[in-house]
Scaffold this active site. Structure first.
Site, PDB file in Angstrom:
ATOM      1  N   TYR A 140     -16.737 -22.219 -55.218  1.00 44.67           N
ATOM      2  CA  TYR A 140     -15.457 -22.358 -55.621  1.00 44.67           C
ATOM      3  C   TYR A 140     -15.472 -22.890 -56.982  1.00 44.67           C
ATOM      4  O   TYR A 140     -15.445 -24.081 -57.071  1.00 44.67           O
ATOM      5  CB  TYR A 140     -14.657 -23.180 -54.303  1.00 44.67           C
ATOM      6  CG  TYR A 140     -13.184 -23.530 -54.747  1.00 44.67           C
ATOM      7  CD1 TYR A 140     -12.224 -22.920 -55.922  1.00 44.67           C
ATOM      8  CD2 TYR A 140     -12.399 -24.150 -53.871  1.00 44.67           C
ATOM      9  CE1 TYR A 140     -11.092 -23.192 -56.019  1.00 44.67           C
ATOM     10  CE2 TYR A 140     -11.095 -24.558 -53.868  1.00 44.67           C
ATOM     11  CZ  TYR A 140     -10.326 -23.951 -55.180  1.00 44.67           C
ATOM     12  OH  TYR A 140      -9.232 -24.178 -55.230  1.00 44.67           O
ATOM     13  N   LYS A 170     -15.245 -17.705 -55.823  1.00 41.60           N
ATOM     14  CA  LYS A 170     -13.799 -18.046 -55.892  1.00 41.60           C
ATOM     15  C   LYS A 170     -13.388 -18.328 -57.122  1.00 41.60           C
ATOM     16  O   LYS A 170     -13.687 -19.647 -57.463  1.00 41.60           O
ATOM     17  CB  LYS A 170     -13.228 -18.894 -54.624  1.00 41.60           C
ATOM     18  CG  LYS A 170     -11.797 -19.138 -54.849  1.00 41.60           C
ATOM     19  CD  LYS A 170     -11.457 -20.169 -53.615  1.00 41.60           C
ATOM     20  CE  LYS A 170      -9.691 -20.252 -53.874  1.00 41.60           C
ATOM     21  NZ  LYS A 170      -9.246 -20.884 -54.908  1.00 41.60           N
TER      22      LYS A 170
END
Length: 303
Positions: A140, A170
């Site tokens: 992320y 992400k």
């Protein structure tokens, strides 16, 4: 990795429902899951930034995830965010996610003591990903919150050699040059999940096929229309829908951003998510009235 297929479509970054005293309102998750399933959303990203993960205890994060997995009933994928500044906590959350039946796991970079190199980041994530070795693992990347601006492409290439279940990233950043590089890295070897809702059209143009976002919770139809228009080569319509998204994002920024403003919108559409935990200030009645008026002014209907 078991039952692994690349993500497509919308993954909603979920809010954490809370009672007036700040306790978790677990019962709302069942209704919330019905809403997600009915909106055409492909998955949920649980206890991320939108879910106020830094304000939750480890036990709360486990229970919230368990409730989402049960409530999903296989209708959409459940990805557990297991990030923490404490590596051992991340490992514990990752292991719990695998044991509880999550579809995948993701982790943000540690942000108090920051990794100073890609090597440091790989070393931090290796045991976290290994604790859920049969599930896809996503880095992320969110430099605006973490202050960690290491090369994502380098992390993916070098990390894959030591983290077999590294599926992708992400990508919550507006560096579209780097995003495009990651999408086409090694002939598209990695998933790149678009992270900024207000520029989804840009990520799709570069080749992204899935996104993770907070406004998907209450504006899914707009983003599905962007995706459909882009698939059909209808750039004019895609731009129109993206501007609808931008107008909503401008409103939530006025009210404190995606977590605070977005959670208030969830309350307005009937999913009782309550207020945020401090230090994010609660909404007052006058603020709710003003928010409602601003949303009506741009034709928002919460679909």
């Amino acid at each position: 990795m078991k039952n692994y297929q690349r993500l497509q479509g919308l993954v909603a970054a979920t809010f954490t429902p809370m009672l007036p005293d700040g306790d978790i309102h677990y019962a709302v998750i069942d209704q919330y899951a019905q809403h997600i399933a009915g909106a055409g959303i492909s998955g949920v990203f649980v206890c991320g930034t939108t879910g106020e993960f830094t304000s939750l205890t480890t036990e709360e994060r486990k229970l919230i995830l368990e409730h989402w997995i049960r409530a999903a009933e296989g209708r959409f994928k459940v990805i557990a965010h297991v990030g923490s500044d404490n590596q051992r906590e991340s490992v514990e959350l990752s292991r719990h996610a695998a044991e509880s039946g999550a579809w995948g796991v993701g982790s943000i970079a540690p942000s108090f003591f920051k990794p100073s190199s890609v090597r440091d980041l790989i070393d931090f994530f290796k045991p976290v990903a290994a604790a859920a070795a049969e599930l896809p693992f996503y880095y992320y990347n969110m430099p605006a919150m973490t202050g960690v601006s290491l090369s994502v492409a380098q992390f993916l290439q070098e990390g894959k050699q030591e983290i077999p279940n590294l599926a992708g990233v992400k990508y919550t950043h507006n560096n579209l040059m780097e995003m495009g590089d990651c999408i086409h890295l090694d002939n598209g070897a990695f998933e790149v999940l678009h992270g900024y809702d207000e520029i989804l059209i840009c990520g799709l143009a570069l080749g992204a096929v899935a996104g993770v976002g907070s406004t998907y919770n209450y504006l899914a139809s707009v983003y599905l229309n962007i995706m459909k228009a882009m698939e059909e080569g209808d750039l004019v319509s895609a731009r129109v829908f993206q501007m609808q998204s931008i107008e909503v994002v401008k409103v939530i920024i006025k009210y404190g951003g995606g977590v605070r403003g977005g959670k208030a919108i969830m309350n307005l559409i009937g999913i009782e998510c309550g207020e945020c935990r401090l230090p994010i200030a609660p909404f007052g009645k006058e603020e709710y009235d003003s928010l409602r008026k601003d949303l009506e002014g741009i034709g928002f209907r919460g679909k």
